[in-house]
Design a protein around this motif. Structure first.
Motif, PDB file in Angstrom:
ATOM      1  N   TYR A 199       0.826  -1.143   0.012  1.00 34.12           N
ATOM      2  CA  TYR A 199       0.013  -0.093   0.106  1.00 34.12           C
ATOM      3  C   TYR A 199       0.842   1.134  -0.039  1.00 34.12           C
ATOM      4  CZ  TYR A 199      -3.726  -3.166   1.436  1.00 34.12           C
ATOM      5  OH  TYR A 199      -4.580  -4.252   1.464  1.00 34.12           O
ATOM      6  N   VAL A 200       0.304   2.336  -0.455  1.00 33.52           N
ATOM      7  CA  VAL A 200       0.957   3.556  -0.419  1.00 33.52           C
ATOM      8  C   VAL A 200      -0.072   4.369   0.424  1.00 33.52           C
ATOM      9  CG1 VAL A 200       1.613   5.800  -1.426  1.00 33.52           C
ATOM     10  CG2 VAL A 200       2.182   3.575  -2.356  1.00 33.52           C
ATOM     11  N   VAL A 201       0.275   5.131   1.358  1.00 33.27           N
ATOM     12  CA  VAL A 201      -0.392   6.251   2.253  1.00 33.27           C
ATOM     13  C   VAL A 201       0.257   7.327   1.911  1.00 33.27           C
ATOM     14  CG1 VAL A 201      -1.359   6.697   4.501  1.00 33.27           C
ATOM     15  CG2 VAL A 201      -1.281   4.563   3.857  1.00 33.27           C
ATOM     16  N   ASP A 202      -0.112   8.349   1.770  1.00 33.18           N
ATOM     17  CA  ASP A 202      -0.063   9.789   1.584  1.00 33.18           C
ATOM     18  C   ASP A 202      -0.540  10.828   2.731  1.00 33.18           C
ATOM     19  OD1 ASP A 202       2.003  10.230  -0.772  1.00 33.18           O
ATOM     20  OD2 ASP A 202       0.181   9.141  -1.658  1.00 33.18           O
ATOM     21  N   MET A 203       0.015  11.124   3.395  1.00 33.83           N
ATOM     22  CA  MET A 203      -0.432  11.952   4.687  1.00 33.83           C
ATOM     23  C   MET A 203       0.247  13.494   4.529  1.00 33.83           C
ATOM     24  SD  MET A 203       0.424   9.308   7.497  1.00 33.83           S
ATOM     25  CE  MET A 203       1.960   8.600   6.592  1.00 33.83           C
ATOM     26  N   VAL A 204      -0.617  14.345   5.104  1.00 31.80           N
ATOM     27  CA  VAL A 204       0.094  15.678   5.412  1.00 31.80           C
ATOM     28  C   VAL A 204       0.106  16.061   6.643  1.00 31.80           C
ATOM     29  CG1 VAL A 204      -0.247  18.090   4.747  1.00 31.80           C
ATOM     30  CG2 VAL A 204      -0.893  16.413   3.064  1.00 31.80           C
ATOM     31  N   ILE A 212      -4.776  12.079   6.541  1.00 30.21           N
ATOM     32  CA  ILE A 212      -4.771  10.928   5.323  1.00 30.21           C
ATOM     33  C   ILE A 212      -5.136  11.674   4.180  1.00 30.21           C
ATOM     34  CG2 ILE A 212      -5.155   8.558   4.795  1.00 30.21           C
ATOM     35  CD1 ILE A 212      -3.443   8.802   7.118  1.00 30.21           C
ATOM     36  N   ALA A 213      -4.362  11.772   3.127  1.00 28.11           N
ATOM     37  CA  ALA A 213      -4.858  12.558   1.873  1.00 28.11           C
ATOM     38  C   ALA A 213      -5.199  11.443   0.873  1.00 28.11           C
ATOM     39  CB  ALA A 213      -3.614  13.359   1.501  1.00 28.11           C
ATOM     40  N   SER A 214      -4.757  10.339   0.877  1.00 32.24           N
ATOM     41  CA  SER A 214      -4.902   9.184  -0.274  1.00 32.24           C
ATOM     42  C   SER A 214      -4.165   7.831   0.524  1.00 32.24           C
ATOM     43  CB  SER A 214      -4.369   9.557  -1.601  1.00 32.24           C
ATOM     44  OG  SER A 214      -2.941   9.403  -1.475  1.00 32.24           O
ATOM     45  N   VAL A 215      -5.163   6.690   0.075  1.00 33.08           N
ATOM     46  CA  VAL A 215      -4.655   5.603   0.441  1.00 33.08           C
ATOM     47  C   VAL A 215      -4.750   4.488  -1.131  1.00 33.08           C
ATOM     48  CG1 VAL A 215      -4.847   3.343   1.658  1.00 33.08           C
ATOM     49  CG2 VAL A 215      -5.857   5.424   2.379  1.00 33.08           C
ATOM     50  N   CYS A 216      -3.672   4.075  -1.538  1.00 29.24           N
ATOM     51  CA  CYS A 216      -3.580   3.392  -2.759  1.00 29.24           C
ATOM     52  C   CYS A 216      -3.085   1.992  -2.637  1.00 29.24           C
ATOM     53  CB  CYS A 216      -2.752   3.810  -3.734  1.00 29.24           C
ATOM     54  SG  CYS A 216      -3.119   5.709  -4.178  1.00 29.24           S
ATOM     55  N   ARG A 217      -3.297   1.102  -3.434  1.00 33.79           N
ATOM     56  CA  ARG A 217      -2.635  -0.139  -3.339  1.00 33.79           C
ATOM     57  C   ARG A 217      -2.077  -0.784  -4.576  1.00 33.79           C
ATOM     58  NH1 ARG A 217      -5.418  -6.023  -1.417  1.00 33.79           N
ATOM     59  NH2 ARG A 217      -3.962  -7.534  -2.318  1.00 33.79           N
ATOM     60  N   TYR A 218      -0.890  -0.897  -4.473  1.00 30.97           N
ATOM     61  CA  TYR A 218      -0.062  -1.433  -5.722  1.00 30.97           C
ATOM     62  C   TYR A 218      -0.483  -3.028  -6.097  1.00 30.97           C
ATOM     63  CZ  TYR A 218       3.513   2.091  -6.355  1.00 30.97           C
ATOM     64  OH  TYR A 218       4.204   3.421  -6.626  1.00 30.97           O
ATOM     65  N   THR A 219      -0.508  -3.267  -7.433  1.00 36.89           N
ATOM     66  CA  THR A 219      -0.517  -4.504  -7.958  1.00 36.89           C
ATOM     67  C   THR A 219       0.788  -4.760  -8.665  1.00 36.89           C
ATOM     68  OG1 THR A 219      -2.933  -4.811  -8.224  1.00 36.89           O
ATOM     69  CG2 THR A 219      -1.481  -6.242  -9.496  1.00 36.89           C
ATOM     70  N   LYS A 220       1.937  -5.578  -8.270  1.00 42.74           N
ATOM     71  CA  LYS A 220       3.058  -5.795  -9.067  1.00 42.74           C
ATOM     72  C   LYS A 220       3.088  -7.380  -9.685  1.00 42.74           C
ATOM     73  CE  LYS A 220       5.603  -2.513  -6.362  1.00 42.74           C
ATOM     74  NZ  LYS A 220       7.018  -2.419  -5.268  1.00 42.74           N
ATOM     75  N   ILE A 221       3.578  -7.510 -10.504  1.00 40.54           N
ATOM     76  CA  ILE A 221       3.528  -8.844 -11.262  1.00 40.54           C
ATOM     77  C   ILE A 221       4.963  -9.485 -11.407  1.00 40.54           C
ATOM     78  CG2 ILE A 221       1.339  -8.437 -12.332  1.00 40.54           C
ATOM     79  CD1 ILE A 221       2.361  -7.687 -14.923  1.00 40.54           C
ATOM     80  N   ARG A 222       5.078 -10.660 -11.686  1.00 39.70           N
ATOM     81  CA  ARG A 222       6.556 -11.116 -11.914  1.00 39.70           C
ATOM     82  C   ARG A 222       6.623 -11.383 -13.433  1.00 39.70           C
ATOM     83  NH1 ARG A 222      10.613 -14.178  -9.581  1.00 39.70           N
ATOM     84  NH2 ARG A 222       9.611 -14.104  -7.673  1.00 39.70           N
ATOM     85  N   ARG A 223       7.585 -10.460 -14.088  1.00 40.72           N
ATOM     86  CA  ARG A 223       7.766 -10.618 -15.561  1.00 40.72           C
ATOM     87  C   ARG A 223       9.193 -10.406 -15.723  1.00 40.72           C
ATOM     88  NH1 ARG A 223       2.980 -10.030 -18.234  1.00 40.72           N
ATOM     89  NH2 ARG A 223       4.069 -10.383 -20.389  1.00 40.72           N
ATOM     90  N   ASN A 224       9.806 -11.288 -16.565  1.00 43.92           N
ATOM     91  CA  ASN A 224      11.226 -11.014 -16.703  1.00 43.92           C
ATOM     92  C   ASN A 224      12.270 -11.592 -15.682  1.00 43.92           C
ATOM     93  OD1 ASN A 224      10.414 -10.043 -19.424  1.00 43.92           O
ATOM     94  ND2 ASN A 224      10.112  -8.197 -18.506  1.00 43.92           N
ATOM     95  N   GLY A 225      11.894 -12.155 -14.958  1.00 45.76           N
ATOM     96  CA  GLY A 225      12.501 -12.868 -13.752  1.00 45.76           C
ATOM     97  C   GLY A 225      12.486 -12.042 -12.670  1.00 45.76           C
ATOM     98  N   SER A 226      11.912 -10.814 -12.590  1.00 47.91           N
ATOM     99  CA  SER A 226      11.497  -9.731 -11.455  1.00 47.91           C
ATOM    100  C   SER A 226      10.174  -9.923 -11.068  1.00 47.91           C
ATOM    101  CB  SER A 226      11.890  -8.498 -12.031  1.00 47.91           C
ATOM    102  OG  SER A 226      11.501  -7.378 -11.136  1.00 47.91           O
ATOM    103  N   PRO A 227      10.245  -9.890  -9.545  1.00 47.36           N
ATOM    104  CA  PRO A 227       9.001  -9.872  -9.167  1.00 47.36           C
ATOM    105  C   PRO A 227       8.297  -8.473  -8.706  1.00 47.36           C
ATOM    106  CG  PRO A 227      10.455 -10.126  -7.187  1.00 47.36           C
ATOM    107  CD  PRO A 227      11.275 -10.098  -8.392  1.00 47.36           C
ATOM    108  N   VAL A 228       9.061  -7.348  -9.188  1.00 46.18           N
ATOM    109  CA  VAL A 228       8.499  -6.049  -9.060  1.00 46.18           C
ATOM    110  C   VAL A 228       8.358  -5.278 -10.301  1.00 46.18           C
ATOM    111  CG1 VAL A 228       9.659  -5.808  -6.626  1.00 46.18           C
ATOM    112  CG2 VAL A 228      11.019  -5.186  -8.804  1.00 46.18           C
TER     113      VAL A 228
END
Length: 405
Positions: A199-204, A212-228
């Motif tokens: 997750y990413v939390v942006d605060m001020v 709390i100004a925003s809350v987000c969630r990343y989706t990362k995938i495994r490609r090319n041997g990298s998990p990020v």
């Protein structure tokens, strides 16, 4: 005339001056050092500033005599100087004594530990000769992360499993090389890999009170041997009760990092034992996120950051912004090295529901490496819509129109 200083007004730091100008405030740009990379400094718009000054003691004397209302950190490279300059001018700011906790990936984990906040056990390696000692704490069969202590995004991050792989990662790391910020790598941290949704939390911060100004969630995938490899970043509703433990933890971590004024961008893994901070930066969320947040959240991150720096009170209410729409940033990727042939069908992309825009990080004819992380990501797009399901359909269309996958 009232003045505001923006140190290194690059990346999303370039968004401050136009907003401040509309408020009747004049802006002064301070460039923290002469060797900043061109891909940063090209963001400078001289017309937004009454003065553009290279940092020097004389510049500080000039500002003191002129009188300024606030000092703002434009991006990562500005953190230390912003704190020092605000104190020197007698203005609100974050303590220069604790600047490292908001910039150095080792010191920030130490700050959490010292305050009893959940943290990641972290070993610091500043010289190649320290590798052997660091390996004493490495368990075979366990996955670890090696990353520079002063880089940005995922540049230089390496995942390794077991002692031999960790030794190789540290041995081949970019010792004393320049990172994407134009800074020399000061060393590396070695951490056990923490699994879970990111997750990413942006605060001020308003005098130590965290909105709390925003809350987000990343989706990362495994490609090319990298998990990020980045797939998407989706905005979430801070009012969602399921997120309450995450937001409570983020506020505790922000206090441990001694953030009193301005924005804080925090990346958090929600592990099986609860949330734990990966890293944080005392600046706006990078990329196009602040512009997307203007369409998604009320009040939005940029306007809140300006209010904080200008000494205005925190918004009344529950301590978080209201989500008015759903938003997503989608990322492109390349599976094999090649050459960028140029933009895709941009006219068709503009007709996609919720389309906000797109950006390529490469120019036609330039080489494309296989995508391994954000540093090798070739571009992105952004969306906002009232219907969250529409984001999935629109993202699929945009990838086909703009990148061919």
């Amino acid at each position: 005339m009232s003045y505001v200083v923006i140190v290194d007004p690059f990346s999303t730091g370039k968004l401050y001056a136009p907003l401040l100008n509309t408020l009747g405030l004049s802006c002064i740009a301070i460039i923290s050092r002469p060797n900043l990379p061109a891909h940063f400094t090209q963001d400078l718009v001289p017309g937004h500033f009454t003065h553009v000054l290279d940092w020097s003691p004389e510049a500080a004397h000039f500002l003191d005599a002129l009188g300024v209302q606030a000092v703002i950190a434009g991006c990562e490279t500005a953190i230390h100087l912003t704190d020092r300059l605000a104190k020197q001018l007698g203005l609100r700011g974050n303590s220069p004594v604790t600047s490292g906790a908001r910039r150095n990936k080792y010191i920030m984990q130490q700050a959490l530990e010292q305050r009893g906040v959940t943290h990641i056990p972290t070993r610091l390696v500043t010289r190649p000769r320290q590798i052997a000692q660091a390996l004493e704490a490495v368990a075979d069969g366990r996955q670890y992360v090696v990353k520079p202590i002063n880089s940005a995004a995922s540049q230089g991050v390496v995942f390794a499993t077991g002692r031999e792989a960790v030794a190789q990662a540290l041995g081949s790391a970019g010792w004393e090389q320049k990172n994407d910020l134009g800074e020399t790598n000061l060393g590396f941290v070695l951490q056990p890999f923490i699994s879970g949704p990111e997750y990413v939390v942006d605060m001020v911060a308003f005098s130590g009170q965290y909105h709390i100004a925003s809350v987000c969630r990343y989706t990362k995938i495994r490609r090319n041997g990298s998990p990020v490899v980045y797939d998407s970043l989706d905005t979430l509703d801070p009012a969602d009760e399921a997120l309450a433990p995450l937001l409570a933890y983020a506020r505790q971590a922000a206090a441990a990092l001694d953030v009193a004024v301005g924005p804080l961008h925090m990346e958090i893994i929600w592990a099986k034992d609860g949330p734990v901070m990966i890293e944080a930066g005392a600046r706006l969320h990078g990329g196009i996120a602040p512009q997307l947040f203007q369409q998604v959240y009320q009040p939005d991150l940029l306007s809140l950051a300006v209010d904080s720096y200008l000494g205005r009170p925190a918004p009344a209410g529950p301590g978080y912004s209201r989500q008015a729409r759903h938003g997503r940033i989608g990322f492109f990727w390349t599976d094999r090295p090649g050459t960028f042939q140029g933009p895709g069908n941009e006219r068709a992309a503009a007709t996609v529901p919720g389309y906000g825009g797109h950006r390529y990080f490469v120019s036609p004819g330039s080489a494309l490496p296989a995508t391994l992380d954000f540093a090798t990501c070739p571009g992105l797009f952004w969306l906002s819509h009232d219907d969250p399901d529409q984001l999935d359909r629109s993202a699929e269309q945009l990838r086909a129109f703009l990148w061919g996958h």
